[in-house]
Design a protein around this motif. Structure first.
Motif, PDB file in Angstrom:
ATOM      1  N   LEU A  95       0.853  -1.182   0.000  1.00  0.00           N
ATOM      2  CA  LEU A  95       0.000   0.000   0.000  1.00  0.00           C
ATOM      3  C   LEU A  95       0.891   1.235   0.000  1.00  0.00           C
ATOM      4  O   LEU A  95       1.938   1.254   0.657  1.00  0.00           O
ATOM      5  CB  LEU A  95      -0.896   0.006   1.250  1.00  0.00           C
ATOM      6  CG  LEU A  95      -1.807   1.212   1.484  1.00  0.00           C
ATOM      7  CD1 LEU A  95      -2.923   1.244   0.448  1.00  0.00           C
ATOM      8  CD2 LEU A  95      -2.395   1.163   2.892  1.00  0.00           C
ATOM      9  N   VAL A  96       0.475   2.268  -0.729  1.00  0.00           N
ATOM     10  CA  VAL A  96       1.162   3.558  -0.714  1.00  0.00           C
ATOM     11  C   VAL A  96       0.300   4.530   0.079  1.00  0.00           C
ATOM     12  O   VAL A  96      -0.883   4.703  -0.223  1.00  0.00           O
ATOM     13  CB  VAL A  96       1.392   4.097  -2.136  1.00  0.00           C
ATOM     14  CG1 VAL A  96       2.114   5.443  -2.080  1.00  0.00           C
ATOM     15  CG2 VAL A  96       2.191   3.100  -2.970  1.00  0.00           C
ATOM     16  N   VAL A  97       0.884   5.146   1.091  1.00  0.00           N
ATOM     17  CA  VAL A  97       0.173   6.106   1.944  1.00  0.00           C
ATOM     18  C   VAL A  97       0.856   7.466   1.803  1.00  0.00           C
ATOM     19  O   VAL A  97       2.088   7.551   1.915  1.00  0.00           O
ATOM     20  CB  VAL A  97       0.172   5.657   3.420  1.00  0.00           C
ATOM     21  CG1 VAL A  97      -0.516   6.704   4.301  1.00  0.00           C
ATOM     22  CG2 VAL A  97      -0.522   4.305   3.561  1.00  0.00           C
ATOM     23  N   VAL A  98       0.075   8.499   1.577  1.00  0.00           N
ATOM     24  CA  VAL A  98       0.595   9.862   1.492  1.00  0.00           C
ATOM     25  C   VAL A  98       0.036  10.651   2.664  1.00  0.00           C
ATOM     26  O   VAL A  98      -1.166  10.887   2.744  1.00  0.00           O
ATOM     27  CB  VAL A  98       0.209  10.542   0.163  1.00  0.00           C
ATOM     28  CG1 VAL A  98       0.913  11.890   0.040  1.00  0.00           C
ATOM     29  CG2 VAL A  98       0.554   9.648  -1.022  1.00  0.00           C
ATOM     30  N   ALA A  99       0.918  11.030   3.598  1.00  0.00           N
ATOM     31  CA  ALA A  99       0.468  11.718   4.803  1.00  0.00           C
ATOM     32  C   ALA A  99       1.591  12.614   5.328  1.00  0.00           C
ATOM     33  O   ALA A  99       2.613  12.085   5.764  1.00  0.00           O
ATOM     34  CB  ALA A  99       0.061  10.708   5.882  1.00  0.00           C
ATOM     35  N   PRO A 100       1.413  13.918   5.284  1.00  0.00           N
ATOM     36  CA  PRO A 100       0.257  14.625   4.747  1.00  0.00           C
ATOM     37  C   PRO A 100       0.276  14.683   3.219  1.00  0.00           C
ATOM     38  O   PRO A 100       1.337  14.794   2.610  1.00  0.00           O
ATOM     39  CB  PRO A 100       0.389  16.015   5.353  1.00  0.00           C
ATOM     40  CG  PRO A 100       1.852  16.192   5.606  1.00  0.00           C
ATOM     41  CD  PRO A 100       2.377  14.825   5.959  1.00  0.00           C
ATOM     42  N   ALA A 101      -0.934  14.621   2.654  1.00  0.00           N
ATOM     43  CA  ALA A 101      -1.099  14.809   1.214  1.00  0.00           C
ATOM     44  C   ALA A 101      -1.418  16.283   0.981  1.00  0.00           C
ATOM     45  O   ALA A 101      -2.518  16.738   1.280  1.00  0.00           O
ATOM     46  CB  ALA A 101      -2.209  13.914   0.680  1.00  0.00           C
ATOM     47  N   THR A 102      -0.457  17.005   0.503  1.00  0.00           N
ATOM     48  CA  THR A 102      -0.638  18.436   0.279  1.00  0.00           C
ATOM     49  C   THR A 102      -1.443  18.677  -1.001  1.00  0.00           C
ATOM     50  O   THR A 102      -1.610  17.782  -1.841  1.00  0.00           O
ATOM     51  CB  THR A 102       0.722  19.134   0.162  1.00  0.00           C
ATOM     52  OG1 THR A 102       1.415  18.587  -0.972  1.00  0.00           O
ATOM     53  CG2 THR A 102       1.556  18.930   1.421  1.00  0.00           C
ATOM     54  N   ALA A 103      -1.909  19.907  -1.159  1.00  0.00           N
ATOM     55  CA  ALA A 103      -2.611  20.270  -2.390  1.00  0.00           C
ATOM     56  C   ALA A 103      -1.706  20.060  -3.597  1.00  0.00           C
ATOM     57  O   ALA A 103      -2.167  19.646  -4.672  1.00  0.00           O
ATOM     58  CB  ALA A 103      -3.078  21.729  -2.308  1.00  0.00           C
ATOM     59  N   ASN A 104      -0.407  20.308  -3.420  1.00  0.00           N
ATOM     60  CA  ASN A 104       0.546  20.148  -4.514  1.00  0.00           C
ATOM     61  C   ASN A 104       0.679  18.688  -4.928  1.00  0.00           C
ATOM     62  O   ASN A 104       0.662  18.362  -6.121  1.00  0.00           O
ATOM     63  CB  ASN A 104       1.905  20.710  -4.099  1.00  0.00           C
ATOM     64  CG  ASN A 104       2.922  20.695  -5.226  1.00  0.00           C
ATOM     65  OD1 ASN A 104       2.675  21.222  -6.294  1.00  0.00           O
ATOM     66  ND2 ASN A 104       4.073  20.070  -4.985  1.00  0.00           N
ATOM     67  N   LEU A 105       0.808  17.780  -3.955  1.00  0.00           N
ATOM     68  CA  LEU A 105       0.933  16.358  -4.280  1.00  0.00           C
ATOM     69  C   LEU A 105      -0.334  15.838  -4.936  1.00  0.00           C
ATOM     70  O   LEU A 105      -0.283  15.040  -5.884  1.00  0.00           O
ATOM     71  CB  LEU A 105       1.254  15.566  -3.013  1.00  0.00           C
ATOM     72  CG  LEU A 105       2.705  15.608  -2.532  1.00  0.00           C
ATOM     73  CD1 LEU A 105       2.836  14.962  -1.161  1.00  0.00           C
ATOM     74  CD2 LEU A 105       3.624  14.910  -3.530  1.00  0.00           C
ATOM     75  N   MET A 106      -1.494  16.263  -4.430  1.00  0.00           N
ATOM     76  CA  MET A 106      -2.753  15.842  -5.036  1.00  0.00           C
ATOM     77  C   MET A 106      -2.840  16.333  -6.475  1.00  0.00           C
ATOM     78  O   MET A 106      -3.254  15.590  -7.380  1.00  0.00           O
ATOM     79  CB  MET A 106      -3.933  16.366  -4.215  1.00  0.00           C
ATOM     80  CG  MET A 106      -4.105  15.686  -2.863  1.00  0.00           C
ATOM     81  SD  MET A 106      -5.444  16.421  -1.876  1.00  0.00           S
ATOM     82  CE  MET A 106      -6.853  16.185  -2.957  1.00  0.00           C
ATOM     83  N   ALA A 107      -2.449  17.585  -6.699  1.00  0.00           N
ATOM     84  CA  ALA A 107      -2.522  18.149  -8.040  1.00  0.00           C
ATOM     85  C   ALA A 107      -1.575  17.421  -8.992  1.00  0.00           C
ATOM     86  O   ALA A 107      -1.920  17.150 -10.154  1.00  0.00           O
ATOM     87  CB  ALA A 107      -2.187  19.634  -7.994  1.00  0.00           C
ATOM     88  N   LYS A 108      -0.368  17.096  -8.520  1.00  0.00           N
ATOM     89  CA  LYS A 108       0.587  16.396  -9.372  1.00  0.00           C
ATOM     90  C   LYS A 108       0.050  15.043  -9.818  1.00  0.00           C
ATOM     91  O   LYS A 108       0.119  14.693 -11.006  1.00  0.00           O
ATOM     92  CB  LYS A 108       1.911  16.210  -8.629  1.00  0.00           C
ATOM     93  CG  LYS A 108       2.787  17.447  -8.555  1.00  0.00           C
ATOM     94  CD  LYS A 108       4.117  17.106  -7.904  1.00  0.00           C
ATOM     95  CE  LYS A 108       5.051  18.308  -7.881  1.00  0.00           C
ATOM     96  NZ  LYS A 108       6.358  17.962  -7.286  1.00  0.00           N
ATOM     97  N   LEU A 109      -0.483  14.260  -8.867  1.00  0.00           N
ATOM     98  CA  LEU A 109      -0.969  12.934  -9.229  1.00  0.00           C
ATOM     99  C   LEU A 109      -2.200  13.037 -10.122  1.00  0.00           C
ATOM    100  O   LEU A 109      -2.348  12.270 -11.084  1.00  0.00           O
ATOM    101  CB  LEU A 109      -1.284  12.119  -7.979  1.00  0.00           C
ATOM    102  CG  LEU A 109      -1.722  10.675  -8.224  1.00  0.00           C
ATOM    103  CD1 LEU A 109      -0.678   9.931  -9.044  1.00  0.00           C
ATOM    104  CD2 LEU A 109      -1.988   9.953  -6.912  1.00  0.00           C
TER     105      LEU A 109
ATOM    106  N   MET B  73      -4.572   8.553   0.580  1.00  0.00           N
ATOM    107  CA  MET B  73      -4.104   9.907   0.865  1.00  0.00           C
ATOM    108  C   MET B  73      -4.796  10.458   2.108  1.00  0.00           C
ATOM    109  O   MET B  73      -6.013  10.283   2.284  1.00  0.00           O
ATOM    110  CB  MET B  73      -4.368  10.833  -0.320  1.00  0.00           C
ATOM    111  CG  MET B  73      -3.420  10.637  -1.484  1.00  0.00           C
ATOM    112  SD  MET B  73      -3.603  11.931  -2.746  1.00  0.00           S
ATOM    113  CE  MET B  73      -2.009  11.813  -3.585  1.00  0.00           C
ATOM    114  N   ALA B  74      -4.022  11.161   2.937  1.00  0.00           N
ATOM    115  CA  ALA B  74      -4.548  11.878   4.099  1.00  0.00           C
ATOM    116  C   ALA B  74      -4.293  13.363   3.872  1.00  0.00           C
ATOM    117  O   ALA B  74      -3.234  13.884   4.218  1.00  0.00           O
ATOM    118  CB  ALA B  74      -3.863  11.405   5.381  1.00  0.00           C
ATOM    119  N   PRO B  75      -5.253  14.070   3.260  1.00  0.00           N
ATOM    120  CA  PRO B  75      -5.023  15.477   2.897  1.00  0.00           C
ATOM    121  C   PRO B  75      -4.808  16.363   4.120  1.00  0.00           C
ATOM    122  O   PRO B  75      -5.355  16.122   5.205  1.00  0.00           O
ATOM    123  CB  PRO B  75      -6.313  15.869   2.167  1.00  0.00           C
ATOM    124  CG  PRO B  75      -6.930  14.581   1.736  1.00  0.00           C
ATOM    125  CD  PRO B  75      -6.561  13.600   2.801  1.00  0.00           C
ATOM    126  N   ALA B  76      -4.015  17.424   3.921  1.00  0.00           N
ATOM    127  CA  ALA B  76      -3.765  18.422   4.961  1.00  0.00           C
ATOM    128  C   ALA B  76      -3.413  19.730   4.281  1.00  0.00           C
ATOM    129  O   ALA B  76      -2.439  19.794   3.528  1.00  0.00           O
ATOM    130  CB  ALA B  76      -2.636  17.977   5.892  1.00  0.00           C
TER     131      ALA B  76
END
Length: 423
Positions: free
Chosen positions: A82-96, A118-121
């Protein structure tokens, strides 16, 4: 989860400090962690602290000559369960969402064939921005899972959704993700995104307190902040529902993407609720005043020198929950009430469900010292015809997510509780 492998991407945000606790919780469960620290993430937590807790070297550079000789970024992206992104920033979300890969983290996310959580922050305005909402929807359609964000005060001093979910909530989401199928995705024939479970459903949510005027200056109210109702409206919206949000004078702003009807008094809320019908579901989370001042004044009431306080005559307000729950052609298929109690919570809530005629009651203890009313967390018991189901204390956003999921499951059941409202 013992023996499972998690690729943990730590984005650049103040919430990164929570990720250190998440690492500790995962290690305690026997999970192996491959940590990836973005350049911005290293401004908030150090590689040394991450490596010490994870028990693994921290991956930071895309162009690491030693590792990239063996295509290290590909191995990292494929070796985890599993890949977990924490914190998932607006930038990381936008890139993916856009398919960009200009650093190690974004390259791993694009190269992986494993589930992504993803755990957005981010700041509330960033989370509510149309671009972030568009990216969130795209990522969801692409199969990315989310936990949070929570609602509450932020480091920047603002209040609203955008706080990263707490580590126990992320851990629970990881458990759910690892409990599902972990087979390699067939990249040549990726599965179609499932339709939103509440797509095509119209839902009414009431929220906040009501203010019952005594005179133009004074009013009777309660301590409800509207945070739980707001979170519920957002969670139902995220599941695809068309949400009508009727709110009293709440401390928190309404969520974007819903139809907002602002009211002040219980009488105004009753009229707004009636105008919103018919709906498929009604979630009556507002803390409506039971009584109003019948002899209120249109001028400020002044002291008359006698030392005696004015005499206020009280009248009972319309019982909105009971009215909506009455059998009839406009009765929603599912009516959910709320019970804020200070003692004998389950007994009072169970009796209220029977008295009002609603399908479910969400009960909570708001006695002094709990910090529930006006706070960022809630501990509820769901009262249904099957009995009382106690939930742990959770951020209000997670309570909302759980309730929205249960609503979707109830509507998908073969036999609805009552016939759906006609259109």
């Amino acid at each position: 989860m013992h023996g499972k492998r998690v690729l943990l991407v730590i984005g650049g945000g103040i919430a990164a400090y929570k990720t250190l606790e998440l690492i500790r919780l995962l290690r305690r469960e026997g999970v192996e962690i491959a940590p990836v620290l973005t350049e911005a993430g290293a401004e908030f937590v150090t590689p040394l602290s991450v490596a010490a807790l994870a028990g693994q070297a921290v991956n930071q550079e895309l162009f690491d000559l030693t590792r990239e000789a063996e295509m290290g970024h590909i191995q990292l992206s494929r070796a985890a369960d599993l890949v977990v992104v924490a914190p998932a920033t607006a930038n990381l979300m936008a890139k993916l969402a856009a398919g960009l890969a200009d650093d190690l983290a974004s390259t791993l996310l694009l190269a992986t064939d494993k589930p992504v959580l993803m755990a957005p922050a981010m700041n509330v305005r960033m989370w509510d921005h149309a671009a972030t909402r568009r990216n969130r929807a795209q990522l969801g359609a692409d199969g990315v899972s989310f936990v949070g964000p929570d609602e509450g005060p932020m480091a920047c001093g603002e209040f609203g959704p955008g706080r990263m979910a707490e580590p126990p909530a992320i851990l629970a989401a990881i458990r759910r993700a690892l409990g599902g199928a972990l087979q390699l995705t067939d990249l040549a024939n990726p599965p179609l995104a499932a339709p939103a479970p509440l797509a095509g459903r119209r839902v009414l949510v009431t929220s906040g307190p009501t203010h019952e005027p005594i005179d133009p200056v004074r009013y009777i109210a309660n301590r409800s902040s509207g945070a739980q109702g707001t979170a519920i409206a957002a969670a139902l919206r995220d599941l695809g529902a068309e949400v009508v949000f009727v709110t009293g004078p709440a401390e928190v702003p309404p969520p974007p993407g819903v139809e907002v009807v602002k009211v002040e008094t219980a009488a105004e809320m009753a009229r707004a609720v009636e105008a919103a019908l018919p709906v498929d579901v009604a979630v009556m989370a507002a803390a409506v005043a039971d009584w109003r001042v019948e002899n209120g004044s249109d001028r400020k009431i002044k002291k008359d020198g006698s030392g005696r306080p004015p005499s206020l005559q009280m009248a009972e307000n319309t019982d909105i929950l009971a009215t909506v729950s009455q059998p009839g052609p406009c009765r929603p298929a599912l009516v959910v009430g709320f019970a804020a109690e200070t003692h004998d919570v389950i007994a009072h809530a169970t009796a209220k469900r029977a008295r009002k005629g609603c399908d479910w009651i969400v009960a909570n203890d708001v006695s002094p010292g709990t910090g529930i009313m006006g706070g960022t967390e809630n501990a509820v018991t769901l009262i249904t015809p099957a009995g009382a189901e106690e939930w742990p204390r959770l951020p209000k956003a997670e309570v909302a997510r759980r309730l929205a999921t249960r609503v979707a499951e109830a509507l998908a059941a073969p036999a609805p509780l009552v016939p759906p409202a006609p259109r």
